[in-house]
Design a protein around this motif. Structure first.
Motif, PDB file in Angstrom:
ATOM      1  N   HIS C  44      23.144 -41.202  37.836  1.00 34.84           N
ATOM      2  CA  HIS C  44      22.143 -42.154  36.955  1.00 34.84           C
ATOM      3  C   HIS C  44      23.208 -43.145  36.538  1.00 34.84           C
ATOM      4  CE1 HIS C  44      19.534 -43.316  33.970  1.00 34.84           C
ATOM      5  NE2 HIS C  44      20.562 -43.156  33.044  1.00 34.84           N
ATOM      6  N   GLU C  45      24.300 -42.865  36.106  1.00 34.90           N
ATOM      7  CA  GLU C  45      25.362 -43.858  35.501  1.00 34.90           C
ATOM      8  C   GLU C  45      25.757 -45.087  36.504  1.00 34.90           C
ATOM      9  OE1 GLU C  45      28.716 -42.403  33.563  1.00 34.90           O
ATOM     10  OE2 GLU C  45      29.015 -43.862  32.452  1.00 34.90           O
ATOM     11  N   THR C  46      26.092 -44.560  37.837  1.00 33.93           N
ATOM     12  CA  THR C  46      26.277 -45.463  38.690  1.00 33.93           C
ATOM     13  C   THR C  46      25.098 -46.178  39.307  1.00 33.93           C
ATOM     14  OG1 THR C  46      26.532 -43.626  40.496  1.00 33.93           O
ATOM     15  CG2 THR C  46      28.414 -44.343  39.288  1.00 33.93           C
ATOM     16  N   GLY C  47      24.010 -45.789  39.174  1.00 30.74           N
ATOM     17  CA  GLY C  47      22.930 -46.473  39.682  1.00 30.74           C
ATOM     18  C   GLY C  47      22.549 -45.763  41.182  1.00 30.74           C
ATOM     19  N   GLU C  48      23.248 -45.151  41.606  1.00 32.08           N
ATOM     20  CA  GLU C  48      23.050 -44.679  43.025  1.00 32.08           C
ATOM     21  C   GLU C  48      21.668 -43.974  43.111  1.00 32.08           C
ATOM     22  OE1 GLU C  48      25.513 -41.581  45.796  1.00 32.08           O
ATOM     23  OE2 GLU C  48      26.624 -42.254  43.915  1.00 32.08           O
ATOM     24  N   PRO C  49      20.788 -44.389  44.187  1.00 31.21           N
ATOM     25  CA  PRO C  49      19.446 -43.748  44.217  1.00 31.21           C
ATOM     26  C   PRO C  49      19.676 -42.181  44.773  1.00 31.21           C
ATOM     27  CG  PRO C  49      19.923 -45.283  46.108  1.00 31.21           C
ATOM     28  CD  PRO C  49      21.196 -45.440  45.248  1.00 31.21           C
ATOM     29  N   ASP C  50      18.661 -41.252  44.166  1.00 33.46           N
ATOM     30  CA  ASP C  50      18.862 -40.143  44.452  1.00 33.46           C
ATOM     31  C   ASP C  50      17.374 -39.632  44.697  1.00 33.46           C
ATOM     32  OD1 ASP C  50      19.169 -37.507  44.875  1.00 33.46           O
ATOM     33  OD2 ASP C  50      20.052 -37.257  42.771  1.00 33.46           O
ATOM     34  N   PRO C  51      16.877 -39.484  46.003  1.00 29.52           N
ATOM     35  CA  PRO C  51      15.463 -39.050  46.238  1.00 29.52           C
ATOM     36  C   PRO C  51      15.238 -37.778  45.672  1.00 29.52           C
ATOM     37  CG  PRO C  51      16.672 -39.872  48.315  1.00 29.52           C
ATOM     38  CD  PRO C  51      17.549 -39.745  46.944  1.00 29.52           C
ATOM     39  N   HIS C  52      16.308 -36.861  46.003  1.00 26.09           N
ATOM     40  CA  HIS C  52      15.919 -35.460  45.267  1.00 26.09           C
ATOM     41  C   HIS C  52      15.485 -35.405  43.934  1.00 26.09           C
ATOM     42  CE1 HIS C  52      16.557 -31.091  44.469  1.00 26.09           C
ATOM     43  NE2 HIS C  52      17.294 -31.684  43.243  1.00 26.09           N
ATOM     44  N   SER C  53      16.231 -35.950  43.064  1.00 26.29           N
ATOM     45  CA  SER C  53      16.022 -35.721  41.636  1.00 26.29           C
ATOM     46  C   SER C  53      14.923 -36.649  41.069  1.00 26.29           C
ATOM     47  CB  SER C  53      17.176 -36.526  40.735  1.00 26.29           C
ATOM     48  OG  SER C  53      17.218 -38.007  41.118  1.00 26.29           O
ATOM     49  N   ASP C  54      14.343 -37.633  41.871  1.00 25.39           N
ATOM     50  CA  ASP C  54      13.023 -38.024  41.613  1.00 25.39           C
ATOM     51  C   ASP C  54      11.866 -37.173  41.737  1.00 25.39           C
ATOM     52  OD1 ASP C  54      14.286 -40.627  41.323  1.00 25.39           O
ATOM     53  OD2 ASP C  54      13.605 -41.364  43.297  1.00 25.39           O
ATOM     54  N   GLY C  55      11.854 -36.405  42.796  1.00 21.38           N
ATOM     55  CA  GLY C  55      10.896 -35.295  42.705  1.00 21.38           C
ATOM     56  C   GLY C  55      11.142 -33.982  42.079  1.00 21.38           C
ATOM     57  N   CYS C  56      12.290 -33.832  41.458  1.00 18.14           N
ATOM     58  CA  CYS C  56      12.729 -32.498  41.036  1.00 18.14           C
ATOM     59  C   CYS C  56      12.547 -32.163  39.533  1.00 18.14           C
ATOM     60  CB  CYS C  56      14.229 -32.097  41.483  1.00 18.14           C
ATOM     61  SG  CYS C  56      14.805 -30.737  40.649  1.00 18.14           S
ATOM     62  N   PRO C  57      11.863 -31.497  39.189  1.00 19.07           N
ATOM     63  CA  PRO C  57      11.602 -31.377  37.504  1.00 19.07           C
ATOM     64  C   PRO C  57      13.006 -31.084  36.780  1.00 19.07           C
ATOM     65  CG  PRO C  57      10.483 -29.273  39.095  1.00 19.07           C
ATOM     66  CD  PRO C  57      11.190 -30.092  39.988  1.00 19.07           C
ATOM     67  N   HIS C  58      13.804 -30.181  37.403  1.00 20.56           N
ATOM     68  CA  HIS C  58      14.945 -30.014  36.717  1.00 20.56           C
ATOM     69  C   HIS C  58      15.887 -31.117  36.488  1.00 20.56           C
ATOM     70  CE1 HIS C  58      14.129 -25.656  37.201  1.00 20.56           C
ATOM     71  NE2 HIS C  58      13.390 -25.942  38.627  1.00 20.56           N
ATOM     72  N   CYS C  59      15.972 -31.836  37.690  1.00 18.56           N
ATOM     73  CA  CYS C  59      16.400 -33.033  37.457  1.00 18.56           C
ATOM     74  C   CYS C  59      15.935 -33.890  36.629  1.00 18.56           C
ATOM     75  CB  CYS C  59      16.815 -33.682  39.089  1.00 18.56           C
ATOM     76  SG  CYS C  59      17.792 -32.884  39.823  1.00 18.56           S
ATOM     77  N   THR C  60      14.530 -34.225  36.713  1.00 18.14           N
ATOM     78  CA  THR C  60      14.105 -35.062  35.827  1.00 18.14           C
ATOM     79  C   THR C  60      14.109 -34.860  34.399  1.00 18.14           C
ATOM     80  OG1 THR C  60      12.329 -35.515  37.492  1.00 18.14           O
ATOM     81  CG2 THR C  60      11.591 -36.045  35.492  1.00 18.14           C
ATOM     82  N   GLU C  61      13.996 -33.506  33.931  1.00 18.63           N
ATOM     83  CA  GLU C  61      14.352 -33.041  32.614  1.00 18.63           C
ATOM     84  C   GLU C  61      15.595 -33.716  32.318  1.00 18.63           C
ATOM     85  OE1 GLU C  61      13.845 -28.811  31.992  1.00 18.63           O
ATOM     86  OE2 GLU C  61      14.603 -29.266  29.840  1.00 18.63           O
ATOM     87  N   ALA C  62      16.344 -33.182  33.128  1.00 22.19           N
ATOM     88  CA  ALA C  62      18.092 -33.730  32.841  1.00 22.19           C
ATOM     89  C   ALA C  62      18.261 -35.136  32.470  1.00 22.19           C
ATOM     90  CB  ALA C  62      19.009 -33.318  33.800  1.00 22.19           C
ATOM     91  N   LEU C  63      17.504 -35.823  33.174  1.00 25.14           N
ATOM     92  CA  LEU C  63      17.477 -37.394  33.225  1.00 25.14           C
ATOM     93  C   LEU C  63      16.930 -37.828  32.055  1.00 25.14           C
ATOM     94  CD1 LEU C  63      17.393 -38.640  36.890  1.00 25.14           C
ATOM     95  CD2 LEU C  63      19.337 -38.719  35.434  1.00 25.14           C
ATOM     96  N   THR C  64      15.634 -37.320  31.818  1.00 25.06           N
ATOM     97  CA  THR C  64      14.883 -37.550  30.443  1.00 25.06           C
ATOM     98  C   THR C  64      15.853 -37.422  29.162  1.00 25.06           C
ATOM     99  OG1 THR C  64      12.967 -37.011  31.705  1.00 25.06           O
ATOM    100  CG2 THR C  64      12.689 -37.204  29.098  1.00 25.06           C
ATOM    101  N   SER C  65      16.336 -36.416  29.172  1.00 24.27           N
ATOM    102  CA  SER C  65      17.301 -36.134  28.005  1.00 24.27           C
ATOM    103  C   SER C  65      18.289 -37.146  27.875  1.00 24.27           C
ATOM    104  CB  SER C  65      17.815 -34.661  27.846  1.00 24.27           C
ATOM    105  OG  SER C  65      18.973 -34.528  28.880  1.00 24.27           O
TER     106      SER C  65
END
Lengths: 197, 118, 222
Positions: C44-65
């Motif tokens: 997220h910090e480097t701005g690298e795209p990550d298709p997995h995390s876009d659809g993953c609820p765990h990653c989404t939660e981590a990014l939201t916080s």
């Protein structure tokens, strides 16, 4: 005199010339030129004061830390290497002084007793002021739970926007260690703030 | 070998003579003032409080060795005066002051050091 | 999410300079989806795209916080610039009070004739020398060292003092591009000699002028 007096040291455009002028002033100050030292202070004190205030969360303590840092810089300047950057050097001195202040403060940290930052005098709508004030207060309360080392790295990264490599140089640890500290700080802060909301 | 420190009065007389010389801004601060200043520095808020007023004793040392007086003076000069002219005037004033205060016709040895210009 | 043990007050770090180990696997904090919190945030910090995390609820939660924290931080930063340039003049004044009282160990140079007992500290003499050089437009003075001439004059009066007799001045200057180097060196030398005579009364045998740098940022010509 020719040069870059007009530009603030932070401006990227004037950076190279500001750095060179710093170098000249540092050499003179190292040889006992008090006026050169005074000019160096005028150039750097505002940014250092802002940094120390962020690190310590207190303007009064920040003033003392910066003041003591400059006095020790004056004493150490005769040994200052000509090829070193004065700005990096003085930032390191201030950062370390603040770290020591934070460490000595550690045992008595009381989350509730942490002073809230002064309300910012901002020309914005009252609701926006209230909202941002609350956010700032929450954040500064959460920051009090960070270790001094985490706090320093996190502030330099998030509030001062410095690169990990720059922080590493300033604090005297590896960039990996800085990344680790910033990560731990972020994780702690996200959890602390989630718990209060 | 038996160097004796002069009395406070003699030292003060020399200090007054130095300060009365045109071109002298002040005497170099003594060690005691330095220590005090650095100790209180962190808490001294109003600017200039630490520098204090002139102290006669601070930049003057007068000794006597085998009957010969020696005055050592450290001064900060005002710019706009030629330094060596001021040190010569200081020497004359100190010589006169020592002679009068010590009641002697002999010329004392006078060492004048300029430590700064303001 | 894991509890925050080891992240806060209990964490034992050594001195600033001491090495603290990089994060171990547990600290990188594996998420239930198999990713690590560390790398999700890093991307997220480097701005690298990550298709997995876009659809993953765990990653989404981590990014939201993390985003929530970022929002608060930027609000805090926005709230700050009311005092973008804190006034440091009082602080500078207090430090200068200390600086002016401090004695720097340094050379003491002879003033006047050989039989006089008058001296000046190097820093004070250097100040006059630098100021004299800087009376020329487009000239900035840097290092200035003033030394006695070996083997000249009667012996030194005291430990730090240079033997009585004429001195040598070594001055480094930065000059505007528009100056001819030989010309500017000569003129600096002349100004310095004049000032040493008229402002100090210090006897000088030589002024070595070094052009340390050329200032090319502004046209400046006498």
């Amino acid at each position: 005199m020719p040069g870059d007096r007009g530009g603030t040291p932070q401006e990227d455009g004037a950076d190279a010339s500001a750095q060179r002028h710093d170098g000249l002033l540092a050499v003179r100050a190292g040889e006992g030129d008090e006026e050169a030292f005074e000019e160096l202070m005028r150039r750097h004190a505002p940014a250092l004061l802002r940094l120390a205030t962020r690190l310590l969360g207190s303007r009064t303590e920040a003033e003392d830390a910066v003041q003591e840092s400059f006095v020790s810089a004056w004493r150490k300047l005769p040994e200052f290497r000509r090829d070193a950057r004065f700005s990096t050097w003085i930032h390191r001195i201030v950062t370390n002084r603040c770290l020591n202040v934070l460490r000595s403060r550690r045992p008595s940290v009381d989350l509730e007793g942490v002073p809230e930052p002064q309300a910012p005098e901002h020309e914005a709508s009252p609701s926006r002021v209230a909202e941002s004030h609350a956010a700032v207060a929450d954040l500064s309360r959460a920051m009090a739970g960070l270790s001094p080392e985490q706090r320093v790295c996190w502030v330099l990264r998030e509030l001062n926007g410095l690169a990990y490599e720059t922080i590493a140089e300033s604090v005297g640890i590896s960039p990996e260690a800085v990344r680790g500290r910033v990560f731990r700080a972020r994780r702690y802060l996200t959890e602390a703030m989630a718990a209060w909301r | 070998m038996t160097e004796q420190l002069a009395s406070g009065e003699l030292t003060e007389a020399v200090g007054r003579a130095v300060l009365a010389t045109a071109g002298v801004a002040f005497l170099r601060p003594g060690l005691a003032q330095l220590v005090r200043a650095s100790r209180t520095m962190a808490r001294v808020r109003p600017g200039g409080a630490a520098s204090g007023g002139p102290s006669y004793a601070s930049g003057v040392r007068v000794t006597r060795d085998a009957g010969n007086w020696h005055a050592e003076v450290h001064v900060v000069l005002r710019r706009g005066h030629r330094a060596v002219d001021v040190t010569r005037a200081v020497r004359a004033a100190v010589t006169e002051a020592v002679r009068r205060a010590a009641g002697t016709a002999d010329d004392p040895r006078v060492t004048v050091t300029v430590t700064g210009l303001v | 999410m894991a509890v925050n043990e080891g992240t806060g007050p209990g964490e034992g770090y050594g001195a600033v300079g001491g090495g603290d180990a990089a994060l171990d696997r547990a600290e990188r904090e594996p998420l239930p989806c198999g990713r690590e919190l560390w790398s999700v945030w890093e991307r997220h910090e480097t701005g690298e795209p990550d298709p997995h995390s876009d659809g993953c609820p765990h990653c989404t939660e981590a990014l939201t916080s993390l985003r929530r924290l970022e929002d608060v931080v930027s609000t805090a930063r926005d709230a700050e610039p009311a005092e973008a340039e804190p006034d440091a003049s009082a602080l500078v004044g207090r430090v200068m009070d200390v600086v002016r009282l401090e004695l720097r160990p340094g050379r003491t140079l002879p003033l006047g004739e050989d039989d006089e007992d008058a001296w000046i500290v190097e820093a004070a003499a250097a100040r006059v020398v630098r100021a004299a050089a800087e009376t020329l437009p487009g000239v900035r003075a840097g290092s200035c060292r003033i030394e006695g001439v070996p083997g000249q004059g009667p012996g030194a009066a005291s430990g730090q003092a240079v033997p009585r007799g004429p001195v040598v001045i070594r001055l480094a200057v930065e000059v505007a591009l528009t100056w001819g180097l030989q010309e500017v060196a000569d003129r600096v030398r002349r100004r310095v000699l004049e000032a040493a005579e008229s402002e100090l009364g210090m006897r000088v045998v030589a002024v070595d002028v070094t052009i340390a740098d050329i200032i090319d940022e502004r046209e400046e010509r006498p």
